[in-house]
Scaffold this active site. Structure first.
Site, PDB file in Angstrom:
ATOM      1  N   TYR A  55      81.543  16.319  19.258  1.00 59.09           N
ATOM      2  CA  TYR A  55      82.626  17.292  19.305  1.00 59.09           C
ATOM      3  C   TYR A  55      82.992  17.499  17.994  1.00 59.09           C
ATOM      4  O   TYR A  55      82.161  17.451  17.104  1.00 59.09           O
ATOM      5  CB  TYR A  55      83.648  16.377  20.042  1.00 59.09           C
ATOM      6  CG  TYR A  55      83.246  16.013  21.455  1.00 59.09           C
ATOM      7  CD1 TYR A  55      83.041  17.020  22.511  1.00 59.09           C
ATOM      8  CD2 TYR A  55      83.223  14.779  21.850  1.00 59.09           C
ATOM      9  CE1 TYR A  55      82.558  16.793  23.693  1.00 59.09           C
ATOM     10  CE2 TYR A  55      82.707  14.563  23.270  1.00 59.09           C
ATOM     11  CZ  TYR A  55      82.601  15.411  24.195  1.00 59.09           C
ATOM     12  OH  TYR A  55      82.338  15.279  25.325  1.00 59.09           O
ATOM     13  N   ARG A  60      85.333   6.540  15.875  1.00 59.07           N
ATOM     14  CA  ARG A  60      84.114   6.645  16.648  1.00 59.07           C
ATOM     15  C   ARG A  60      83.036   7.458  15.922  1.00 59.07           C
ATOM     16  O   ARG A  60      83.428   8.851  15.642  1.00 59.07           O
ATOM     17  CB  ARG A  60      84.411   6.943  17.934  1.00 59.07           C
ATOM     18  CG  ARG A  60      83.332   6.983  18.951  1.00 59.07           C
ATOM     19  CD  ARG A  60      83.621   5.999  20.053  1.00 59.07           C
ATOM     20  NE  ARG A  60      82.328   5.431  20.824  1.00 59.07           N
ATOM     21  CZ  ARG A  60      82.236   5.323  22.115  1.00 59.07           C
ATOM     22  NH1 ARG A  60      83.244   5.812  22.692  1.00 59.07           N
ATOM     23  NH2 ARG A  60      81.411   4.764  22.789  1.00 59.07           N
ATOM     24  N   ALA A 117      89.481   9.878  25.643  1.00 57.80           N
ATOM     25  CA  ALA A 117      89.699  11.229  24.705  1.00 57.80           C
ATOM     26  C   ALA A 117      90.781  12.125  24.928  1.00 57.80           C
ATOM     27  O   ALA A 117      90.603  12.402  25.967  1.00 57.80           O
ATOM     28  CB  ALA A 117      88.272  11.832  24.447  1.00 57.80           C
ATOM     29  N   ARG A 173      81.049   2.190  31.336  1.00 59.61           N
ATOM     30  CA  ARG A 173      80.579   2.154  32.838  1.00 59.61           C
ATOM     31  C   ARG A 173      80.756   0.959  33.282  1.00 59.61           C
ATOM     32  O   ARG A 173      80.878   0.676  34.806  1.00 59.61           O
ATOM     33  CB  ARG A 173      79.373   3.152  32.932  1.00 59.61           C
ATOM     34  CG  ARG A 173      79.389   4.349  32.540  1.00 59.61           C
ATOM     35  CD  ARG A 173      77.781   5.156  32.526  1.00 59.61           C
ATOM     36  NE  ARG A 173      77.774   6.422  32.134  1.00 59.61           N
ATOM     37  CZ  ARG A 173      77.692   7.148  30.894  1.00 59.61           C
ATOM     38  NH1 ARG A 173      77.871   5.939  30.050  1.00 59.61           N
ATOM     39  NH2 ARG A 173      77.690   8.200  30.739  1.00 59.61           N
ATOM     40  N   GLN A 220      92.347   7.424  21.811  1.00 59.46           N
ATOM     41  CA  GLN A 220      91.095   8.280  21.137  1.00 59.46           C
ATOM     42  C   GLN A 220      91.874   9.670  20.965  1.00 59.46           C
ATOM     43  O   GLN A 220      91.758  10.542  22.194  1.00 59.46           O
ATOM     44  CB  GLN A 220      90.008   8.046  21.981  1.00 59.46           C
ATOM     45  CG  GLN A 220      88.679   8.620  21.003  1.00 59.46           C
ATOM     46  CD  GLN A 220      87.540   8.724  21.874  1.00 59.46           C
ATOM     47  OE1 GLN A 220      87.358   9.426  22.866  1.00 59.46           O
ATOM     48  NE2 GLN A 220      86.509   8.065  21.117  1.00 59.46           N
TER      49      GLN A 220
END
Length: 369
Positions: free
Chosen positions: A182, A230, A57, A324, A100
């Site tokens: 966000y 997204r 991001a 992850r 992104q």
């Protein structure tokens, strides 16, 4: 033939396989500029054999950073620093690179996760945050500034300017961040958007600003390159944003030339109740794919090669994105290819690592030799 390791075309971009490396914030930038950490972090992931690497991001203005350590793309110095990383990757990897673009909205101005991640007040070294309405993420946080018309224009222009910089860097795709609580997600959800103007109230109005931002990014980026979005498919809170509203949003995006939808969930409210489990968000990607008729990316506790293969082969999603799991095992695509009898790109410097029983695991790319 493995479905996971079959090619996929997004717009005019063809990927060698259906594995994406999801954007993962590193909180290690200097005034928005990439550092040696990004060179190491993104460099190793670019050698993983995935089909697409998404850069974390990246804030379109300083106030849009989650933390002071967030990556940004609002200045010439930001662009130069990230350009050095991109150029190094290009010398040794043919993996397509996406970025992104994001604005953290009311969830900006926080400490980095390993320092607790709490909000930093504007009077304590942080900065004033912006949102659709003057409603803080947590009741204890400083209230954000409700965006006026000038603020909306400023942020639309910032997204477009960052998209032009991404194009100048030669990046292959953009993902607009409208998830995880966000700014753009804040406009979508009735829990965070209490506006009474053309940007609040009805679903059509709540979608208006995120769609305007998408249009601005799409117009500023090379038309031959894909722009996706997204989304959080649900807030996991009663009365909030949900999967059917997400489907309506996806249909509007498709009509505007959106190339893919990356389907996550949550992040808007501390009241969320998420039933975690393997592949728990995959049904959302499947629903959006059916409703909007456009490529979707599934995310969320996808850890096993066979699990990822089933998601793609059964048509639940067109791609999977790992985050992850890729940090824990940066060669996850190698191991997945070995299990599924497929091939994967690897740099020639690493060809000798191929196990003897897997003689055809690596495709014979010479880039980087």
């Amino acid at each position: 033939m493995s479905s996971l390791f079959s090619p996929l075309t997004l717009g005019n971009l063809t990927l060698k396989n259906r594995i994406a490396i999801a954007p993962m914030c590193q909180y290690s930038a200097d005034q928005g500029s990439a550092t040696a950490w990004h060179m190491m972090h993104l460099g190793q992931l670019a050698l993983s054999g995935a089909g697409l690497l998404m850069i974390e991001a990246t804030a379109v203005e300083p106030e849009g950073r989650i933390s002071p350590g967030d990556l940004g793309l609002w200045s010439d110095s930001n662009e130069r620093a990230l350009g050095e990383v991109v150029q190094a990757i290009r010398r040794h990897s043919a993996m397509p690179l996406a970025i992104q673009l994001a604005h953290a909205g009311r969830k900006a101005s926080t400490r980095v996760p390993w320092e607790g991640g709490k909000a930093i007040a504007s009077t304590a070294g942080g900065w004033r945050t912006f949102a659709p309405s003057a409603l803080p993420f947590d009741p204890q946080d400083e209230a954000p500034v409700a965006l006026d018309d000038a603020g909306l224009r400023r942020i639309r222009a910032a997204f477009a300017a960052a998209a032009r910089r991404a194009d100048s860097l030669g990046l292959d795709a953009i993902e607009v961040h409208a998830a995880h609580g966000y700014l753009l997600h804040e406009f979508l959800s009735p829990l965070s958007n209490h506006r009474e103007d053309a940007y609040g109230g009805s679903l059509e109005n709540r979608m208006r600003f995120p769609l305007e931002v998408f249009d601005a990014v799409r117009a500023a980026f090379d038309p031959a390159k894909p722009v996706g979005v997204r989304v959080s498919a649900t807030d996991w809170v009663e009365g909030g944003w949900d999967v059917e509203q997400t489907a309506a949003f996806a249909r509007e995006l498709r009509a505007r030339g959106c190339a893919f939808i990356d389907v996550s969930s949550g992040g808007l409210s501390p009241l969320q109740q998420i039933p975690l489990g393997p592949g728990y968000q995959v049904p959302f990607a499947e629903r959006i794919r059916q409703a909007a008729g456009m490529p979707t990316i599934a995310v969320g506790l996808i850890t096993e090669a066979e699990q990822a293969e089933d998601i793609v082969a059964s048509g639940k999603a067109d791609m999977v994105a790992l985050a992850r799991g890729m940090l824990y095992n940066p060669r996850w695509p190698w191991h997945a290819a070995a299990k599924l009898g497929a091939q994967v790109d690897a740099p020639p410097q690493y060809w000798r690592s191929q196990p003897r029983e897997l003689k055809n695991l690596f495709s014979q790319s010479t880039l980087g030799h």
